[in-house]
Motif scaffolding. Structure first.
Motif, short mmCIF file in Angstrom:
data_model
loop_
_atom_site.label_atom_id
_atom_site.label_comp_id
_atom_site.label_asym_id
_atom_site.label_seq_id
_atom_site.Cartn_x
_atom_site.Cartn_y
_atom_site.Cartn_z
N SER A 17 31.79 34.68 45.69
CA SER A 17 32.68 34.58 45.54
C SER A 17 33.67 33.60 46.85
CB SER A 17 33.75 35.81 46.19
OG SER A 17 33.90 36.95 44.74
N ARG A 19 37.21 30.85 47.11
CA ARG A 19 38.80 30.96 47.04
C ARG A 19 39.72 29.60 47.21
NH1 ARG A 19 43.85 32.88 51.68
NH2 ARG A 19 44.70 33.68 49.90
N ALA A 49 43.98 29.45 34.78
CA ALA A 49 45.54 30.21 35.11
C ALA A 49 46.44 29.97 35.56
CB ALA A 49 44.96 31.07 35.80
N THR A 57 51.62 35.98 35.61
CA THR A 57 50.55 35.21 35.82
C THR A 57 49.61 35.42 34.42
OG1 THR A 57 49.12 37.26 36.56
CG2 THR A 57 50.13 35.85 37.90
N TYR A 59 46.07 34.33 32.34
CA TYR A 59 44.82 34.21 32.06
C TYR A 59 43.78 33.84 31.52
CZ TYR A 59 45.06 35.93 37.75
OH TYR A 59 45.69 36.21 38.60
N GLN A 64 39.83 36.43 33.06
CA GLN A 64 40.03 37.67 33.02
C GLN A 64 39.83 38.57 33.94
OE1 GLN A 64 42.96 38.25 30.07
NE2 GLN A 64 43.41 40.07 31.08
N ASP A 65 40.03 39.38 35.09
CA ASP A 65 39.26 40.90 35.34
C ASP A 65 38.43 39.64 36.78
OD1 ASP A 65 39.58 42.32 32.51
OD2 ASP A 65 41.22 41.99 34.71
N ARG A 66 38.25 38.84 36.98
CA ARG A 66 37.52 38.00 37.89
C ARG A 66 37.99 37.34 38.62
NH1 ARG A 66 33.74 34.72 36.03
NH2 ARG A 66 34.53 34.20 35.00
N THR A 68 41.90 35.37 40.47
CA THR A 68 43.58 36.09 40.96
C THR A 68 43.99 34.79 41.39
OG1 THR A 68 43.29 38.56 41.03
CG2 THR A 68 45.01 37.57 41.85
N SER A 70 47.42 32.65 43.14
CA SER A 70 48.67 34.19 43.56
C SER A 70 49.11 32.72 44.31
CB SER A 70 48.20 34.01 44.50
OG SER A 70 47.09 34.39 45.77
N GLN A 81 41.64 33.01 43.86
CA GLN A 81 40.44 33.76 44.20
C GLN A 81 39.31 34.16 42.89
OE1 GLN A 81 39.67 35.48 46.96
NE2 GLN A 81 38.08 35.96 46.58
N ASN A 83 36.17 35.82 42.16
CA ASN A 83 34.81 36.44 42.07
C ASN A 83 33.73 36.70 40.42
OD1 ASN A 83 36.26 37.29 44.54
ND2 ASN A 83 37.64 39.06 43.61
#
Length: 117
Positions: A17, A19, A49, A57, A59, A64-66, A68, A70, A81, A83
């Motif tokens: 991961s 950030r 994104a 939001t 993506y 998508q789903d990995r 995020t 913000s 973020q 992941n």
């Protein structure tokens, strides 16, 4: 004049991961739609994104789903973020701001993300 500065890139193993952060200055941050783009060597820049002033939001299907996205309007900062990173996520990641009132678009200098297999 809006200035964007990305940080947080680096080298990470697949499955790990990172950030990313993008700090904005010189404008009213809260009214801008903020986005992350990336560009791999020899390929076109693609949207990763986006997040609206109302915090809606979207993506790319590939992240998508990995990932995020913000935002923290009090800090004039947008985050990504990331992941479960894959080798295919490798590239230069760019922060983008767009103002719906002036139609101005701003870009950061980019930060390198390298995912090793």
């Amino acid at each position: 004049q809006v200035q964007l500065v990305e940080s947080g890139g680096g080298l990470v193993q697949a499955g790990g991961s990172l950030r990313l952060s993008c700090a904005a200055s010189g404008g009213v941050f809260a009214i801008n739609t903020m986005s992350w783009y990336r560009q791999a060597p020899g390929k076109q820049r693609e949207l990763v994104a986006g997040i609206t002033p109302g915090a809606s939001t979207n993506y790319a299907e590939s992240v998508q789903d990995r990932f995020t996205i913000s935002r923290d309007n009090a800090k004039n900062t947008v985050y990504l973020q990331m992941n479960r990173l894959k080798f295919e996520d490798t590239g230069v990641y760019y922060c983008n701001a767009s103002n719906p009132f002036t139609y101005n678009i701003y870009w950061g200098q980019g930060t390198q993300v390298t995912v090793s297999s």
